[in-house]
Every structure is written in C-alpha cells, then in structure tokens.
Design a protein around this motif. Structure first.
Motif, PDB file in Angstrom:
ATOM      1  N   VAL A 290       0.834  -1.204   0.000  1.00  0.00           N
ATOM      2  CA  VAL A 290       0.000   0.000   0.000  1.00  0.00           C
ATOM      3  C   VAL A 290       0.872   1.259   0.000  1.00  0.00           C
ATOM      4  N   SER A 291       1.901   1.261   0.835  1.00  0.00           N
ATOM      5  CA  SER A 291       2.798   2.424   0.933  1.00  0.00           C
ATOM      6  C   SER A 291       3.502   2.689  -0.386  1.00  0.00           C
ATOM      7  N   LEU A 292       3.978   1.622  -1.034  1.00  0.00           N
ATOM      8  CA  LEU A 292       4.652   1.769  -2.326  1.00  0.00           C
ATOM      9  C   LEU A 292       3.700   2.312  -3.386  1.00  0.00           C
ATOM     10  N   PHE A 293       2.518   1.731  -3.466  1.00  0.00           N
ATOM     11  CA  PHE A 293       1.556   2.088  -4.521  1.00  0.00           C
ATOM     12  C   PHE A 293       1.084   3.530  -4.374  1.00  0.00           C
ATOM     13  N   TYR A 294       0.565   3.866  -3.201  1.00  0.00           N
ATOM     14  CA  TYR A 294       0.007   5.209  -3.017  1.00  0.00           C
ATOM     15  C   TYR A 294       1.094   6.272  -2.883  1.00  0.00           C
ATOM     16  N   GLY A 295       2.231   5.906  -2.302  1.00  0.00           N
ATOM     17  CA  GLY A 295       3.330   6.868  -2.157  1.00  0.00           C
ATOM     18  C   GLY A 295       3.816   7.385  -3.494  1.00  0.00           C
ATOM     19  N   THR A 296       4.006   6.458  -4.448  1.00  0.00           N
ATOM     20  CA  THR A 296       4.502   6.872  -5.763  1.00  0.00           C
ATOM     21  C   THR A 296       3.432   7.603  -6.574  1.00  0.00           C
ATOM     22  N   ILE A 297       2.168   7.187  -6.460  1.00  0.00           N
ATOM     23  CA  ILE A 297       1.090   7.882  -7.178  1.00  0.00           C
ATOM     24  C   ILE A 297       0.924   9.314  -6.670  1.00  0.00           C
ATOM     25  N   ILE A 298       0.997   9.487  -5.347  1.00  0.00           N
ATOM     26  CA  ILE A 298       0.909  10.833  -4.760  1.00  0.00           C
ATOM     27  C   ILE A 298       2.079  11.687  -5.236  1.00  0.00           C
ATOM     28  N   ALA A 299       3.277  11.081  -5.326  1.00  0.00           N
ATOM     29  CA  ALA A 299       4.456  11.812  -5.773  1.00  0.00           C
ATOM     30  C   ALA A 299       4.305  12.310  -7.210  1.00  0.00           C
ATOM     31  N   VAL A 300       3.600  11.536  -8.044  1.00  0.00           N
ATOM     32  CA  VAL A 300       3.447  11.910  -9.458  1.00  0.00           C
ATOM     33  C   VAL A 300       2.280  12.869  -9.677  1.00  0.00           C
ATOM     34  N   TYR A 301       1.105  12.545  -9.108  1.00  0.00           N
ATOM     35  CA  TYR A 301      -0.121  13.242  -9.496  1.00  0.00           C
ATOM     36  C   TYR A 301      -0.663  14.244  -8.475  1.00  0.00           C
ATOM     37  N   PHE A 302      -0.170  14.224  -7.242  1.00  0.00           N
ATOM     38  CA  PHE A 302      -0.753  15.096  -6.221  1.00  0.00           C
ATOM     39  C   PHE A 302       0.254  16.086  -5.643  1.00  0.00           C
ATOM     40  N   ASN A 303       1.316  16.361  -6.404  1.00  0.00           N
ATOM     41  CA  ASN A 303       2.274  17.391  -6.019  1.00  0.00           C
ATOM     42  C   ASN A 303       1.915  18.691  -6.720  1.00  0.00           C
ATOM     43  N   PRO A 304       2.327  19.857  -6.160  1.00  0.00           N
ATOM     44  CA  PRO A 304       2.103  21.115  -6.870  1.00  0.00           C
ATOM     45  C   PRO A 304       2.802  21.087  -8.226  1.00  0.00           C
ATOM     46  N   SER A 305       2.146  21.635  -9.247  1.00  0.00           N
ATOM     47  CA  SER A 305       2.721  21.597 -10.595  1.00  0.00           C
ATOM     48  C   SER A 305       4.056  22.330 -10.671  1.00  0.00           C
ATOM     49  N   SER A 306       4.272  23.321  -9.786  1.00  0.00           N
ATOM     50  CA  SER A 306       5.519  24.069  -9.780  1.00  0.00           C
ATOM     51  C   SER A 306       6.714  23.203  -9.403  1.00  0.00           C
ATOM     52  N   SER A 307       6.455  22.111  -8.656  1.00  0.00           N
ATOM     53  CA  SER A 307       7.550  21.238  -8.219  1.00  0.00           C
ATOM     54  C   SER A 307       7.839  20.127  -9.222  1.00  0.00           C
ATOM     55  N   HIS A 308       7.082  20.100 -10.334  1.00  0.00           N
ATOM     56  CA  HIS A 308       7.240  19.039 -11.318  1.00  0.00           C
ATOM     57  C   HIS A 308       8.363  19.367 -12.303  1.00  0.00           C
ATOM     58  N   SER A 309       9.087  18.359 -12.696  1.00  0.00           N
ATOM     59  CA  SER A 309      10.017  18.435 -13.812  1.00  0.00           C
ATOM     60  C   SER A 309       9.891  17.123 -14.562  1.00  0.00           C
ATOM     61  N   THR A 310      10.265  17.135 -15.839  1.00  0.00           N
ATOM     62  CA  THR A 310      10.099  15.926 -16.667  1.00  0.00           C
ATOM     63  C   THR A 310      10.868  14.751 -16.086  1.00  0.00           C
ATOM     64  N   ASP A 311      12.128  15.007 -15.665  1.00  0.00           N
ATOM     65  CA  ASP A 311      12.961  13.921 -15.125  1.00  0.00           C
ATOM     66  C   ASP A 311      12.398  13.366 -13.822  1.00  0.00           C
ATOM     67  N   LYS A 312      11.933  14.268 -12.947  1.00  0.00           N
ATOM     68  CA  LYS A 312      11.362  13.825 -11.667  1.00  0.00           C
ATOM     69  C   LYS A 312      10.084  13.023 -11.888  1.00  0.00           C
ATOM     70  N   ASP A 313       9.228  13.514 -12.774  1.00  0.00           N
ATOM     71  CA  ASP A 313       7.970  12.808 -13.069  1.00  0.00           C
ATOM     72  C   ASP A 313       8.244  11.437 -13.681  1.00  0.00           C
ATOM     73  N   THR A 314       9.228  11.377 -14.580  1.00  0.00           N
ATOM     74  CA  THR A 314       9.569  10.098 -15.213  1.00  0.00           C
ATOM     75  C   THR A 314      10.078   9.108 -14.182  1.00  0.00           C
ATOM     76  N   ALA A 315      10.962   9.582 -13.289  1.00  0.00           N
ATOM     77  CA  ALA A 315      11.520   8.697 -12.253  1.00  0.00           C
ATOM     78  C   ALA A 315      10.423   8.189 -11.325  1.00  0.00           C
ATOM     79  N   ALA A 316       9.522   9.075 -10.911  1.00  0.00           N
ATOM     80  CA  ALA A 316       8.439   8.671 -10.010  1.00  0.00           C
ATOM     81  C   ALA A 316       7.470   7.722 -10.708  1.00  0.00           C
ATOM     82  N   THR A 317       7.232   7.957 -12.008  1.00  0.00           N
ATOM     83  CA  THR A 317       6.331   7.084 -12.756  1.00  0.00           C
ATOM     84  C   THR A 317       6.920   5.690 -12.920  1.00  0.00           C
ATOM     85  N   VAL A 318       8.236   5.628 -13.143  1.00  0.00           N
ATOM     86  CA  VAL A 318       8.918   4.329 -13.237  1.00  0.00           C
ATOM     87  C   VAL A 318       8.712   3.537 -11.945  1.00  0.00           C
ATOM     88  N   LEU A 319       8.682   4.233 -10.803  1.00  0.00           N
ATOM     89  CA  LEU A 319       8.511   3.553  -9.521  1.00  0.00           C
ATOM     90  C   LEU A 319       7.189   2.803  -9.454  1.00  0.00           C
TER      91      LEU A 319
END
Length: 313
Positions: free
Chosen positions: A248-277
């Motif tokens: 549960v921690s792995l699944f929701y932790g990574t989804i929150i990191a990708v989709y529920f962060n402020p858009s200002s904190s997003h970068s392509t590399d960070k989003d790609t890395a989190a999505t790979v997780l």
C-alpha cells in the motif's frame, strides 16, 4: 467519430527515455528488461504457489493471486513500449495510444480496488477472527473481485471515450514513455474542461474511496491489536498485515508523488523517475514483499522447487 472530430494528429511521438545518451539507453534497456522478467516470473510463481497448495486456498491468497495477475498485465502494458523507447523515440498511433490508456486506467484501478479488498480481509481476520470464515465466504470474495473488475472497466471506458472525442492539431510530442492522460490533455486543442472535471471528480473518487477504506481498516486493526495483552500476540497480528502495508505504501506513495504534487515542483525527469517507480518497480517488488515476509508462500514455493528437482533427478 464524425469527420469534424477526427484528430489531425494521427500519431504521437513518445520521447520518454530516448533523450538520454546512448550508453545510458543501453544500460536502461538491460535494467528494465531484467525488472520486467523479474516481475513476470515473480508474480507467476506467486500464482503457481497459491494454485498448487491447497492450504493457500483462502480469501487472502485468492486476492493476492488476483493482484499478481493484475501486476503482470499492468507491466506488460507499459514495459515492452518502454524497452523500445530506451533505444529510440517511440511512435504510437492515436488508436494505440487510446488502447494503452484504457488498459492503464483499468489495471491501475484494479490494483487500487484489490488493495482495499485485501485491507478489508485483514480487518475481518484481526478484528473478527471467530467470524472470519462466515464473513469472508468464497461467494463474497468472487463478488468483490468481479465488482472491482466491472467498475475498473467502466471507469477506463469512460475516460478513454472522453479522450477519443478530443482533437490534436499541432504538437504530437509526449515527453513520456507511455500515453499518460495528463500529457494528452495538455496537447489537445479541444476544450478539455469535461475531461478534467471527470478526472477530478469521478476519477478522484475512484482513488480516494478505496484509500479511505484502507485507512479506516488499519485504524480499526491498530486499535484491536493494541488491546491484545501479550507482546507476542501483538507482533503476530501486525506481522499478518506487514506485507500488505508495504505494498500500500509503495503504490500510493509513488502515485501521490506523481499526481498530487504542486505543478511548480514538477520536472520531466522527476515525473519520469516517479512514474517508473509505480509502473515498473512496485509490480516487481510485490512478489518479493509477500514471499519474503510470508512463511506460507515461502513453504509453497519451496515445495514446488523441491518437486521439480526431484522430477529432474
């Protein structure tokens, strides 16, 4: 689709991981291929162990075998395209993109629902152990899994049809390794208000309701365990939930990191890395989490390996 609604863009260019230097691309290809093979093999072994060992024909392992099946399908929807994308930019037709999007949504929803169902199973096992067999009947287990599939398929169909009505007029470049809904909405030259509203409301409920159910289940489980007088009893009760909590921690932790962060904190590399997780790493780790922390699964796998060795000799 009417002539007016036909998208002028008939294919999409997925940049994904192909922007890295060639040596890195070769390393990533070998890495993701190894992870994919580990995911398929690990989850197949879990399914095989549960199907072969009659002691594992219980609700918890029934749900776990379904989770393993969904994880295999989820990885197979993404990783083969990702492997192509590590060597060169991947071109997908609009229909292929919609098909991938449909399966991604349906399988991600199933992961979400199965984790909630498994939390409910653990709640009944810990908080109502004497009534476990009467409450978690085979009929209820089948109903819960079937209901989850129906909702996941209908939800995926809704969002895919909403995406199919949009037009894409100019840029067809997706800075990702799969057809992500957010990236597609950014490229559209149509009015995406309905899509965004449905994603925030109906799509949000699909994610949050199971998550709230999981939280409620574990609050009740924790409360029940803390009332157990012996330390050994507390440890035993918590250990039965440890594997599920890790997943549960792995699944929701990574989804929150990708989709529920402020858009200002997003970068392509960070989003790609989190999505790979959550698309590659989590499905691979699930079999290890459940087998390493579960003596029943380890026992069943040991029997299968021993039987195979005995047959060979």
């Amino acid at each position: 689709m009417s002539e007016a609604n036909q998208s002028s863009v008939s294919e999409f260019l997925l940049l994904g991981l192909s922007r890295h230097p060639q040596q890195q691309q070769q390393f990533l290809f070998v890495l993701f291929l190894s992870m994919y093979l580990a995911t398929v093999l690990g989850n197949l072994l879990i399914i095989l162990a549960i199907s072969k060992d009659s002691h594992l024909h219980t609700p918890m392992y029934f749900f776990l075998s379904n989770l393993s099946f969904v994880d295999i399908c989820f990885s197979s929807t993404i990783v083969p395209n990702m492997l192509t994308n590590t060597l060169s930019s991947d071109i997908m037709s609009f229909l292929e993109c919609l098909t991938q999007l449909y399966f991604l949504i349906a399988l991600a929803d199933m992961d979400n629902f199965l984790l909630a169902v498994m939390a409910y199973d653990r709640f009944v096992a810990v908080c109502h152990p004497l009534h476990y067999t009467t409450k978690m009947t085979p009929q209820l287990c089948i109903l819960l899994v079937t209901g989850s599939w129906v909702i996941a398929i209908l939800n995926a169909l809704l969002h895919t049809l909403l995406m199919a009505r949009l037009s894409f007029c100019a840029d067809n470049t997706i800075p990702h390794f799969f057809c992500d809904m957010t990236a597609l909405l950014k490229l559209s030259c149509s009015d995406t208000h309905l899509n965004e509203m449905m994603s925030l409301t109906e799509g949000g409920l699909i994610i949050t309701i199971p998550f709230v159910c999981i939280l409620a289940s574990y609050i009740c489980i924790t409360s029940a365990v803390l009332r157990v007088p012996s330390t050994k009893g507390k440890w035993k009760a918590f250990s039965t939930c440890g594997s599920h909590l890790a997943t549960v921690s792995l699944f929701y932790g990574t989804i929150i990191a990708v989709y529920f962060n402020p858009s200002s904190s997003h970068s392509t590399d960070k989003d790609t890395a989190a999505t790979v997780l959550y698309t590659v790493v989590t499905p691979m780790l699930n079999p290890f989490i459940y087998s390493l922390r579960n003596k029943d699964i380890k026992g069943a796998l040991t029997k299968i390996i021993s039987m195979n060795c005995y047959v060979k000799h």
